[in-house]
Design a protein around this motif. Structure first.
Motif, PDB file in Angstrom:
ATOM      1  N   HIS A  33     -21.351  24.308   2.875  1.00  0.00           N
ATOM      2  CA  HIS A  33     -20.550  23.863   4.021  1.00  0.00           C
ATOM      3  C   HIS A  33     -19.938  25.067   4.732  1.00  0.00           C
ATOM      4  CE1 HIS A  33     -17.376  24.287   0.965  1.00  0.00           C
ATOM      5  NE2 HIS A  33     -16.588  24.542   1.985  1.00  0.00           N
ATOM      6  N   ILE A  34     -19.506  24.846   5.951  1.00  0.00           N
ATOM      7  CA  ILE A  34     -18.849  25.900   6.723  1.00  0.00           C
ATOM      8  C   ILE A  34     -17.429  26.055   6.191  1.00  0.00           C
ATOM      9  CG2 ILE A  34     -18.035  26.655   8.993  1.00  0.00           C
ATOM     10  CD1 ILE A  34     -21.084  26.545   8.838  1.00  0.00           C
ATOM     11  N   GLU A  35     -17.131  27.228   5.684  1.00  0.00           N
ATOM     12  CA  GLU A  35     -15.797  27.529   5.160  1.00  0.00           C
ATOM     13  C   GLU A  35     -14.837  27.864   6.300  1.00  0.00           C
ATOM     14  OE1 GLU A  35     -12.910  28.066   2.223  1.00  0.00           O
ATOM     15  OE2 GLU A  35     -14.939  27.313   1.945  1.00  0.00           O
ATOM     16  N   ARG A  36     -15.324  28.714   7.219  1.00  0.00           N
ATOM     17  CA  ARG A  36     -14.504  29.097   8.372  1.00  0.00           C
ATOM     18  C   ARG A  36     -15.375  29.723   9.436  1.00  0.00           C
ATOM     19  NH1 ARG A  36     -12.750  32.759   4.421  1.00  0.00           N
ATOM     20  NH2 ARG A  36     -10.976  31.406   4.122  1.00  0.00           N
ATOM     21  N   LEU A  37     -14.814  29.887  10.605  1.00  0.00           N
ATOM     22  CA  LEU A  37     -15.471  30.582  11.710  1.00  0.00           C
ATOM     23  C   LEU A  37     -14.762  31.897  11.939  1.00  0.00           C
ATOM     24  CD1 LEU A  37     -15.877  27.730  14.347  1.00  0.00           C
ATOM     25  CD2 LEU A  37     -17.561  28.544  12.690  1.00  0.00           C
ATOM     26  N   MET A  38     -15.514  32.891  12.327  1.00  0.00           N
ATOM     27  CA  MET A  38     -14.947  34.181  12.706  1.00  0.00           C
ATOM     28  C   MET A  38     -15.194  34.336  14.204  1.00  0.00           C
ATOM     29  SD  MET A  38     -13.739  35.109   9.845  1.00  0.00           S
ATOM     30  CE  MET A  38     -13.191  36.773  10.173  1.00  0.00           C
ATOM     31  N   ILE A  39     -14.117  34.517  14.953  1.00  0.00           N
ATOM     32  CA  ILE A  39     -14.174  34.558  16.413  1.00  0.00           C
ATOM     33  C   ILE A  39     -13.742  35.937  16.896  1.00  0.00           C
ATOM     34  CG2 ILE A  39     -13.238  33.527  18.524  1.00  0.00           C
ATOM     35  CD1 ILE A  39     -12.754  30.965  16.776  1.00  0.00           C
ATOM     36  N   ASP A  40     -14.523  36.503  17.796  1.00  0.00           N
ATOM     37  CA  ASP A  40     -14.176  37.792  18.388  1.00  0.00           C
ATOM     38  C   ASP A  40     -12.927  37.602  19.251  1.00  0.00           C
ATOM     39  OD1 ASP A  40     -14.190  39.850  20.597  1.00  0.00           O
ATOM     40  OD2 ASP A  40     -15.840  40.613  19.389  1.00  0.00           O
ATOM     41  N   LYS A  41     -11.852  38.329  18.923  1.00  0.00           N
ATOM     42  CA  LYS A  41     -10.580  38.163  19.637  1.00  0.00           C
ATOM     43  C   LYS A  41     -10.670  38.519  21.113  1.00  0.00           C
ATOM     44  CE  LYS A  41      -8.172  40.668  16.646  1.00  0.00           C
ATOM     45  NZ  LYS A  41      -7.012  41.346  16.014  1.00  0.00           N
ATOM     46  N   VAL A  42     -11.510  39.474  21.449  1.00  0.00           N
ATOM     47  CA  VAL A  42     -11.591  39.946  22.834  1.00  0.00           C
ATOM     48  C   VAL A  42     -12.489  39.055  23.686  1.00  0.00           C
ATOM     49  CG1 VAL A  42     -12.244  41.882  24.314  1.00  0.00           C
ATOM     50  CG2 VAL A  42     -11.088  42.315  22.130  1.00  0.00           C
ATOM     51  N   THR A  43     -13.696  38.744  23.183  1.00  0.00           N
ATOM     52  CA  THR A  43     -14.645  37.970  23.996  1.00  0.00           C
ATOM     53  C   THR A  43     -14.477  36.461  23.842  1.00  0.00           C
ATOM     54  OG1 THR A  43     -16.365  37.863  22.287  1.00  0.00           O
ATOM     55  CG2 THR A  43     -16.388  39.798  23.766  1.00  0.00           C
ATOM     56  N   GLY A  44     -13.893  36.040  22.718  1.00  0.00           N
ATOM     57  CA  GLY A  44     -13.754  34.620  22.456  1.00  0.00           C
ATOM     58  C   GLY A  44     -15.007  33.977  21.902  1.00  0.00           C
ATOM     59  N   LYS A  45     -16.042  34.762  21.659  1.00  0.00           N
ATOM     60  CA  LYS A  45     -17.300  34.223  21.127  1.00  0.00           C
ATOM     61  C   LYS A  45     -17.202  34.018  19.618  1.00  0.00           C
ATOM     62  CE  LYS A  45     -20.322  36.491  24.450  1.00  0.00           C
ATOM     63  NZ  LYS A  45     -21.398  37.472  24.601  1.00  0.00           N
ATOM     64  N   VAL A  46     -17.846  32.953  19.137  1.00  0.00           N
ATOM     65  CA  VAL A  46     -17.958  32.763  17.692  1.00  0.00           C
ATOM     66  C   VAL A  46     -18.953  33.805  17.205  1.00  0.00           C
ATOM     67  CG1 VAL A  46     -18.666  31.224  15.833  1.00  0.00           C
ATOM     68  CG2 VAL A  46     -17.432  30.306  17.808  1.00  0.00           C
ATOM     69  N   SER A  47     -18.516  34.642  16.281  1.00  0.00           N
ATOM     70  CA  SER A  47     -19.363  35.710  15.770  1.00  0.00           C
ATOM     71  C   SER A  47     -20.125  35.276  14.521  1.00  0.00           C
ATOM     72  CB  SER A  47     -18.518  36.930  15.426  1.00  0.00           C
ATOM     73  OG  SER A  47     -17.792  37.339  16.556  1.00  0.00           O
ATOM     74  N   TYR A  48     -19.397  34.647  13.598  1.00  0.00           N
ATOM     75  CA  TYR A  48     -19.993  34.234  12.337  1.00  0.00           C
ATOM     76  C   TYR A  48     -19.477  32.872  11.925  1.00  0.00           C
ATOM     77  CZ  TYR A  48     -20.660  39.258  11.877  1.00  0.00           C
ATOM     78  OH  TYR A  48     -21.005  40.552  12.109  1.00  0.00           O
TER      79      TYR A  48
END
Length: 125
Positions: A33-48
């Motif tokens: 399952h997805i434990e968490r999302l990692m989001i780029d603070k500057v671009t706002g894109k989901v990274s991982y």
């Protein structure tokens, strides 16, 4: 009359609703399952997306950072789909749930993207 926006079908989903969502193979077999999302603070894109699998009741689980682009949402399974075989999953860069991953280490992130054959979210390869 108030409209329940969360009940309306659309392309967006709140991050807290992604966490805990199942990750399955294309045939429907459960991976984790997805434990968490990692989001780029500057671009706002989901990274991982951090995939949690193995262990028992969260103890001894492995966490695998997956480039977000590697996952596809499968409406039939109401889960994220990851086309990965057992060997690729075992060799994937991972860390234990009780350890920390250094997200500031670009070399580790680059290795991760090379492993999955995907360009890094920050550009280049």
């Amino acid at each position: 009359m108030a409209i329940d926006v969360m009940a309306m079908p659309h392309q967006l989903i709140a991050s807290d609703r992604v966490e805990g969502t199942a990750v399955r193979r294309p045939n429907g077999d459960m991976i984790g399952h997805i434990e968490r999302l990692m989001i780029d603070k500057v671009t706002g894109k989901v990274s991982y997306a951090i995939l949690s699998f193995g262990g028992f009741l969260g103890i001894g689980a492995n966490l695998i950072p997956l480039p977000w682009g590697r996952l596809r949402y499968n409406m039939k399974f109401e889960a994220y789909e990851l086309d990965i075989d057992d060997e690729e999953l075992k060799r994937a860069p991972s860390f234990r749930a009780d350890k920390d991953f250094d997200w500031g280490d670009r070399a580790k992130e680059a290795e991760l993207h090379r492993y999955y054959g995907m360009p890094p979210y920050w550009g280049g390869f």
